[in-house]
Scaffold this active site. Structure first.
Site, mmCIF file in Angstrom:
data_model
loop_
_atom_site.group_PDB
_atom_site.id
_atom_site.type_symbol
_atom_site.label_atom_id
_atom_site.label_comp_id
_atom_site.label_asym_id
_atom_site.label_seq_id
_atom_site.Cartn_x
_atom_site.Cartn_y
_atom_site.Cartn_z
ATOM 1 N N SER A 137 0.886 -1.225 0.007
ATOM 2 C CA SER A 137 -0.038 -0.024 0.008
ATOM 3 C C SER A 137 0.852 1.103 0.071
ATOM 4 O O SER A 137 2.019 1.194 0.435
ATOM 5 C CB SER A 137 -0.758 -0.022 1.146
ATOM 6 O OG SER A 137 -1.601 1.346 1.530
ATOM 7 N N TYR A 150 -1.567 -0.850 10.472
ATOM 8 C CA TYR A 150 -1.268 -1.037 9.178
ATOM 9 C C TYR A 150 -0.042 -0.630 8.480
ATOM 10 O O TYR A 150 0.468 -1.135 7.666
ATOM 11 C CB TYR A 150 -2.405 -0.338 8.462
ATOM 12 C CG TYR A 150 -2.737 -0.384 7.210
ATOM 13 C CD1 TYR A 150 -3.317 -1.860 6.622
ATOM 14 C CD2 TYR A 150 -2.596 0.278 6.174
ATOM 15 C CE1 TYR A 150 -3.566 -2.087 5.314
ATOM 16 C CE2 TYR A 150 -3.073 -0.064 4.687
ATOM 17 C CZ TYR A 150 -3.569 -1.125 4.224
ATOM 18 O OH TYR A 150 -3.868 -1.626 3.190
ATOM 19 N N LYS A 154 2.758 -3.011 6.396
ATOM 20 C CA LYS A 154 3.009 -2.850 5.117
ATOM 21 C C LYS A 154 4.410 -2.481 4.907
ATOM 22 O O LYS A 154 5.157 -2.988 3.870
ATOM 23 C CB LYS A 154 2.033 -1.811 4.287
ATOM 24 C CG LYS A 154 0.465 -2.206 4.306
ATOM 25 C CD LYS A 154 0.387 -3.433 3.695
ATOM 26 C CE LYS A 154 -1.023 -3.842 3.300
ATOM 27 N NZ LYS A 154 -1.403 -5.127 2.550
HETATM 28 P P1 NAD Z 1 -11.086 -6.551 1.065
HETATM 29 O O1 NAD Z 1 -11.285 -6.078 2.708
HETATM 30 O O2 NAD Z 1 -11.869 -6.108 0.146
HETATM 31 O O3 NAD Z 1 -10.701 -7.943 0.739
HETATM 32 C C1 NAD Z 1 -9.810 -8.782 1.711
HETATM 33 C C2 NAD Z 1 -9.864 -10.072 1.471
HETATM 34 O O4 NAD Z 1 -8.961 -10.706 2.175
HETATM 35 C C3 NAD Z 1 -11.037 -10.694 1.587
HETATM 36 O O5 NAD Z 1 -11.327 -11.575 0.809
HETATM 37 C C4 NAD Z 1 -10.837 -11.492 3.208
HETATM 38 O O6 NAD Z 1 -11.504 -12.710 3.518
HETATM 39 C C5 NAD Z 1 -9.425 -11.782 3.112
HETATM 40 N N1 NAD Z 1 -9.004 -11.735 4.337
HETATM 41 C C6 NAD Z 1 -8.996 -10.787 5.253
HETATM 42 N N2 NAD Z 1 -8.353 -11.333 6.613
HETATM 43 C C7 NAD Z 1 -8.378 -12.493 6.296
HETATM 44 C C8 NAD Z 1 -7.798 -13.565 7.095
HETATM 45 N N3 NAD Z 1 -7.371 -13.520 8.309
HETATM 46 N N4 NAD Z 1 -7.533 -14.727 6.606
HETATM 47 C C9 NAD Z 1 -8.048 -14.990 5.180
HETATM 48 N N5 NAD Z 1 -8.442 -14.052 4.439
HETATM 49 C C10 NAD Z 1 -8.649 -13.006 5.009
HETATM 50 O O7 NAD Z 1 -9.692 -5.784 0.926
HETATM 51 P P2 NAD Z 1 -9.097 -5.018 -0.484
HETATM 52 O O8 NAD Z 1 -9.386 -3.621 -0.107
HETATM 53 O O9 NAD Z 1 -9.350 -5.719 -1.652
HETATM 54 O O10 NAD Z 1 -7.487 -5.173 -0.029
HETATM 55 C C11 NAD Z 1 -6.775 -6.273 -0.594
HETATM 56 C C12 NAD Z 1 -5.268 -5.909 -0.271
HETATM 57 O O11 NAD Z 1 -4.945 -4.727 -0.802
HETATM 58 C C13 NAD Z 1 -4.734 -5.770 1.330
HETATM 59 O O12 NAD Z 1 -3.553 -6.283 1.581
HETATM 60 C C14 NAD Z 1 -5.007 -4.214 1.492
HETATM 61 O O13 NAD Z 1 -4.264 -3.868 2.555
HETATM 62 C C15 NAD Z 1 -4.530 -3.577 0.244
HETATM 63 N N6 NAD Z 1 -4.832 -2.327 -0.246
HETATM 64 C C16 NAD Z 1 -5.937 -1.945 -0.170
HETATM 65 C C17 NAD Z 1 -6.395 -0.724 -0.563
HETATM 66 C C18 NAD Z 1 -7.895 -0.253 -0.599
HETATM 67 O O14 NAD Z 1 -8.047 0.899 -0.772
HETATM 68 N N7 NAD Z 1 -8.900 -1.058 -0.793
HETATM 69 C C19 NAD Z 1 -5.524 0.210 -0.563
HETATM 70 C C20 NAD Z 1 -3.980 -0.235 -0.660
HETATM 71 C C21 NAD Z 1 -3.855 -1.380 -0.245
#
Ligand code: NAD
Length: 245
Positions: A137, A150, A154
């Site tokens: 991120s 967080y 990261k």
């Molecule tokens: P989301 O919450 O939409 O989906 C997360 C997924 O991870 C889900 O399918 C959930 O079941 C799974 N998950 C979470 N905890 C878990 C656990 N303990 N065991 C197994 N599975 C687990 O998330 P997203 O927004 O798509 O984020 C995906 C990645 O992108 C993450 O690493 C997040 O930090 C990163 N990210 C997201 C954003 C954003 O704004 N959405 C920005 C930068 C980085």
């Protein structure tokens, strides 16, 4: 040159596959011919992926190190790995709990460590190289208020990416990080729908919008693909230029 079917005959393990960026990645990779092993926590999400894309599925809580290692072993052999699962527990720094810190580190950093270790062992054994993408991120570079655990998780993940890129490179295994700004997953749409909150963030993004999950998936797929054959150990922002401000 078209990009269709870049992953024909290749298998990919994707964590966090049930929702958001992970789901978009599964869809893109499956459309481009990959055989996807989808790992997530929710069996209902996995059932939907299985019927839509014919994925093999693994339901596991990545906060559990033993269960994560067992699932990582069960998933092998796979050609490629995407560590996408992640959580964010927000709190002011002085109020943040040790429990939330430990949980965040476990899911966001320790689980990719374990999954990558088992993947790398299996790939080294067959001697065919490979590629890992860790979904980090822009929070690994910025001290966002209320994001202590967080941001730390990261930053730690980025460290892991670099060490793995260094040690695994000699085995033909490339390891790269992807760094999205706010990405419009269903949860983020809710969290950022208030213009008072989104306005200051958007004003720092030269392209003046947040990212779509499919746009992160496209960068993940590029880094996994042979088109990125000499790309190793990088932090790739997907942020519309946020980091230059
Ligand atoms: P989301 O919450 O939409 O989906 C997360 C997924 O991870 C889900 O399918 C959930 O079941 C799974 N998950 C979470 N905890 C878990 C656990 N303990 N065991 C197994 N599975 C687990 O998330 P997203 O927004 O798509 O984020 C995906 C990645 O992108 C993450 O690493 C997040 O930090 C990163 N990210 C997201 C954003 C954003 O704004 N959405 C920005 C930068 C980085």
């Amino acid at each position: 040159m078209g990009t269709a079917k870049r992953f024909e005959g290749r298998s990919v393990l994707v964590t966090g596959a049930g929702k958001g960026i992970g789901r978009a990645t599964v869809k893109l990779l499956a459309e481009e011919g990959a055989e996807v092993v989808a790992l997530s926590r929710s069996q209902a999400d996995l059932d939907a992926l299985s019927s839509e894309f014919g994925c093999r599925t693994l339901a596991v809580d990545l906060a559990d190190a033993g269960a994560t290692r067992a699932a990582a072993c069960e998933a092998q052999p796979v050609d490629l790995l995407v560590n996408c699962a992640g959580i964010a527990e927000l709190a002011p720094f002085v109020d943040a709990s040790v429990e939330a810190f430990d949980l965040t580190m476990a899911v966001n950093c320790r689980a990719p460590f374990i999954l990558s270790q088992e993947y790398a062992r299996a790939r080294i054994a067959v001697g065919q190289g490979g590629a890992i993408v860790n979904v980090s991120s822009i929070s690994s570079f910025i001290g966002f208020a209320d994001h202590a655990a967080y941001c730390a998780s990261k930053g730690a993940l980025d460290g892991l990416t670099r060490v793995m890129a260094n040690e695994l490179g000699r085995h033909g295994i490339r390891v790269n990080g992807v760094h999205p700004v706010v990405t419009l997953t269903p949860m983020a749409v809710k969290a950022w729908s208030d213009p008072a909150k989104s306005g200051p963030m958007l004003s720092r993004i030269p392209l003046q919008r947040f990212v779509e999950p499919e746009e992160v998936a496209a960068v993940i797929a590029f880094l996994l693909s042979d088109e990125a054959a000499m790309v190793n150990g990088i932090d790739m922002p997907v942020d519309g230029g946020f980091l230059i401000n």
